[in-house]
Structure formats: C-alpha cells, structure tokens
Design a protein around this motif. Structure first.
Motif, short mmCIF file in Angstrom:
data_model
loop_
_atom_site.label_atom_id
_atom_site.label_comp_id
_atom_site.label_asym_id
_atom_site.label_seq_id
_atom_site.Cartn_x
_atom_site.Cartn_y
_atom_site.Cartn_z
N TYR A 42 0.86 -1.35 0.14
CA TYR A 42 -0.08 0.00 -0.03
C TYR A 42 0.91 1.10 -0.03
O TYR A 42 0.53 2.61 -0.23
CB TYR A 42 -1.05 0.06 1.08
N ARG A 43 2.11 1.20 0.35
CA ARG A 43 2.77 2.16 0.41
C ARG A 43 3.54 2.70 -0.79
O ARG A 43 4.20 3.53 -1.04
CB ARG A 43 4.20 2.17 1.52
N CYS A 44 3.39 1.82 -1.93
CA CYS A 44 4.20 2.09 -3.29
C CYS A 44 3.33 2.88 -4.16
O CYS A 44 2.17 3.12 -4.02
CB CYS A 44 4.16 0.42 -3.87
N ASP A 45 4.17 3.14 -5.17
CA ASP A 45 3.29 4.21 -6.23
C ASP A 45 2.59 3.15 -7.25
O ASP A 45 3.33 2.59 -7.94
CB ASP A 45 4.50 5.02 -6.91
N VAL A 46 1.24 3.17 -7.16
CA VAL A 46 0.60 2.28 -7.93
C VAL A 46 0.69 2.62 -9.38
O VAL A 46 0.98 1.58 -10.14
CB VAL A 46 -0.77 2.23 -7.44
N GLU A 47 0.69 3.78 -9.87
CA GLU A 47 0.83 4.05 -11.10
C GLU A 47 2.22 3.74 -11.53
O GLU A 47 2.08 3.19 -12.83
CB GLU A 47 0.36 5.68 -11.23
N ARG A 48 2.98 3.82 -10.96
CA ARG A 48 4.46 3.50 -11.23
C ARG A 48 4.45 2.09 -11.50
O ARG A 48 5.22 1.46 -12.23
CB ARG A 48 5.51 4.05 -10.33
N ALA A 49 3.71 1.20 -10.47
CA ALA A 49 4.05 -0.10 -10.56
C ALA A 49 3.25 -0.75 -11.77
O ALA A 49 3.78 -1.82 -12.45
CB ALA A 49 3.50 -0.86 -9.43
#
Length: 454
Positions: free
Chosen positions: A343-350
């Motif tokens: 949840y702490r990650c950049d979803v769009e980047r992933a």
C-alpha cells in the motif's frame, strides 16, 4: 524341345565364335553398354536434381529407379543394334545379352513401382513387410522366366500349365488361367495404387486446398481407384461381378450389427476432416487427455501429450464428447499474471513497470498492447494484474510467463516497488497466545452472545 531357343542359340554361338562376326558382336555389345551407362548417368543427375524439391513419396524408391536405368537403356540400345545388324551378320550373342538385361530391368522397375505404391502405407511395418514379400516374389518369377527363356522351354512350360485342370466350385480352371488371373489382379491393383499415389502428390502440392480436404480427397480417390481396379480385374478373369450383390448385402448387415463401432469411427473421421473442427497441430483436451493433434486417421486421431506419449483416440469420441481446443485460428493466446504490491508503493508506477516488463520478451505481442489492471484491494496489499497476448500459444505459455515474471521482479527491485508478504499480529494475554483471527472470532462471538475463544 527340338529347335528350341537353347539349341538354336547354342549352335549359333559356337558357330559365331569361330568366325570374325563374334568380334563384331562383342564390340557392338560393349559399345552399346557404354553408351547406355553414360546416358543412365546423365539421367540420374537430372532426376536427383528434380527430386530435391519433391515429397518423400517421390524420393522413396529412387535407388531402385537409378538401378533400373542402366539395364533399361542397355536393353533398348542392344535391341536396336540387334535389329540393325540382323540382315548383315548373325546376332546370337546380342540376343543372349538381351535376356539378363531385360530381366534385371523388369526387376528394378517393379521394385520402384512397389516402393512408390507402398510409400504412404497406413502402418510402416506392414508396408515394409508387404514390400519385402513383393520384391522376393518378383525376383523369383523373373529369374525363373529368364532361366526358362535361356533353356528354350518356355513354350513347353506354358503348355504344361494349360494342361493342369481343376474345378473351383462350379468353375473349370487351369493352372495357366489361374496364374494369368492373379497376374491381372496384381497389375490392376498396382496401377490403381500408383495412380492413387500420383493423385496424393498432386493434392499435397496444391496450395489452394485446405489440409484436411487434401487428406479426404486423397483417401477417397485411392479407395475408388482400388475398387474400380478390383471390379475390372474380376471382369478380365471372367468372374461375374453381379454375384457381389449378395456379398454387399451381407457386408451391410455386418456393418449394421457387428461392425457399427468401426463404421462409426470411420464416418466420424471423415466428418472431422470435412468440417475442419480439428486441425493438425491443435492443442486439445478430451476425456482427460491433453496434447497436440499429430495425425488424423480415418479410424482414430493421434494426440501427443506434453510428456511425449501418444494417445490413440477413436474418432467417435471426438464427435460425441466435449473437446476443448486450446489453439486459436489466429495462433494467439491471452495470458495473465497476478502480482501484489504494498500500500506504500506508487501504484501508477508499478502498473507502468508491469507493462514495461513485457518489452523484448519473445512471442509477446505488442498489438494488442499489454495492459496492467488494478484488480482489487487485498488484506496485505494491492492486487495488480498484467494481461498480454502471446504468439503461437499452442506451443505453450509457461516459458513466456516465466520470462515476464523475472522481468517484473527485476524492475520492481530496481525501482523500489515492494511485494508484500502475509503478516499476522500475535498477542499474549494472560499467558494465552492469540492471533488476529482469534480476535476477530471473539468479536463476532460477543456480538452474537456466544462464549469467547480461549
């Protein structure tokens, strides 16, 4: 045996060897054989060059044809020389040389015809056994005929065969008529099977016809030719073919009762080939078996599993049972990869990195373009899904998905995208170990008025 070929030939040979005519015959014989050898060598080179682009059935038996060229041309040239020199000199030696040349030419020519006929047999071992038997039989018959011809008793042998009489049912036959009848049957069958092989080659080279339709036309054409050959040969022998009507009725009754399964499989095979529901190379699943279709026979279909084991499936099951075809007519297949990020990650980047992971992977198509989707929110992280298309999916998708997964792992590690793992909170209350699941159940029990979990 008076005035026989051997007596006449022996007298002429002894007389010719005492005169200069023998030297001329030997010189002419050597010259004709040398010309025949040179012409046969040129023909072999031309035929070998043409066979390189032909099917295996055409190349099969080429060795026998190459061996037949020299005696064939030798017999032709020696015959011409014998006819040309007969009014001038005696040609007993040339006449004697024609016997082995013609006999050997017939043997190798029949070998070539037989190899062309049996080159597309349904079972390779059965075809080789029939071919071996045929070659031995032809060799024995031709050599016997050559010995009889050289000895000059061929006419006496034919008269003896005509004198041996016996009864077969209501028919009166002689050994000569039986032998000639069998010979005509063999000749007509060989001609029919030869024509079937030529038709098969023509159909296989046709590019405008579907593969299944080629197989159907080839098999139906060969069957019709063999049937016509049998009817013609029976008529030549003198058997009334109207008596076959009784046999045909009995055969129909047998097919209706005892052979219904076999007949059903044969009819189902033609239906599969005609409606093109299955093709060679399709990956299918039927009755618990999965594999690639390698052969479609008239009675069964051969499916080769991923472990290399071939399964023979009756064609009736392919018509009556549910068959899953994993091969697309466009030879493409869709694959999906699921991955979870923190949840702490950049979803769009992933999601962008997921798409980038498909770049440069063999057999992954860029049209339609790969797409990354946010599937749902999980207990430990966000669930993402990567969807992409694979070329020639029938070859398998496991290797391609493995390459993409490795690329995802590398890109996520380089860009600090965390893939979470399951975490559970454990509490120790009054010496009792409780997990998050226990706390949840206790809360539910309190709401329902039940006793808490100890």
């Amino acid at each position: 045996m008076q005035n026989g070929f051997l007596t006449d030939l022996s007298a002429r040979l002894f007389r010719d060897f005492g005169e200069p005519e023998a030297i001329w015959q030997i010189a002419v014989l050597i010259g004709m054989l040398a010309v025949a050898w040179w012409c046969a060598r040129l023909l072999r080179k031309k035929l070998d060059a043409r066979r390189q682009s032909r099917f295996e059935a055409v190349r099969f038996g080429a060795e026998s044809l190459n061996k037949a060229l020299f005696p064939l041309l030798g017999a032709l040239f020696v015959s011409v020389a014998q006819v040309a020199l007969a009014p001038v000199i005696h040609t007993a030696l040339l006449r004697l040389a024609l016997v082995p040349l013609c006999g050997i030419a017939v043997i190798y020519t029949m070998f070539y015809v037989a190899r062309r006929v049996f080159s597309r047999g349904e079972a390779e071992h059965e075809a080789n056994a029939l071919l071996y038997l045929f070659e031995k039989l032809v060799t024995a018959i031709v050599w016997g005929a050559m010995v009889l011809t050289v000895m000059g008793i061929q006419d006496d042998f034919v008269h003896w065969m005509a004198s041996v009489r016996f009864n077969f049912a209501n028919a009166h036959m002689t050994l000569l008529s039986l032998a000639s009848g069998l010979l005509w049957v063999c000749v007509t069958l060989i001609v029919a099977m030869w024509a079937g092989a030529l038709l098969d080659d023509r159909l296989m080279r046709a590019r405008s016809l579907d593969g299944n339709l080629k197989v159907v036309l080839a098999r139906v054409g060969r069957a019709l030719m063999i049937l016509a050959a049998i009817l013609v040969s029976l008529s030549i022998v003198g058997i009334d073919i109207t008596v076959l009507g009784v046999f045909g009725g009995a055969l129909g009754v047998g097919l209706g009762f005892g052979l219904q399964k076999i007949a059903s499989n044969y009819v189902s095979g033609f239906i599969i080939l005609l409606d093109r529901s299955l093709r060679l190379g399709d990956m299918i699943s039927v009755s618990g078996s999965q594999g690639t279709v390698t052969q479609i026979r008239t009675r069964y279909t051969v499916v080769r599993g991923l472990d290399g084991i071939e399964t023979l499936i009756p064609n009736e099951k392919l018509i009556t049972d549910v068959v899953q075809n994993h091969s697309s007519f466009l030879t493409r297949g869709n694959a999906k990869i699921a991955v979870q990020v923190s949840y702490r990650c950049d979803v769009e980047r992933a999601m962008q990195l997921l798409v980038d992971a498909t770049q440069g992977v063999e057999r992954v198509l860029q049209d339609p373009a790969p797409a990354a989707l946010l599937a749902n929110f999980g207990a430990d992280g966000i669930n993402l899904e990567l969807s992409f298309w694979i070329e020639e999916a029938a070859k398998g998708t496991g290797g391609v998905k493995s390459h993409v997964n490795r690329a995802v792992w590398r890109l996520f590690s380089e860009n600090g995208i965390e893939i979470p793992y399951a975490q559970r909170e454990i509490r120790i209350i009054d010496g009792v170990v409780r997990t998050d699941a226990d706390s949840v159940r206790n809360a539910e029990n309190r709401n329902e008025g039940a006793a808490p979990v100890a």
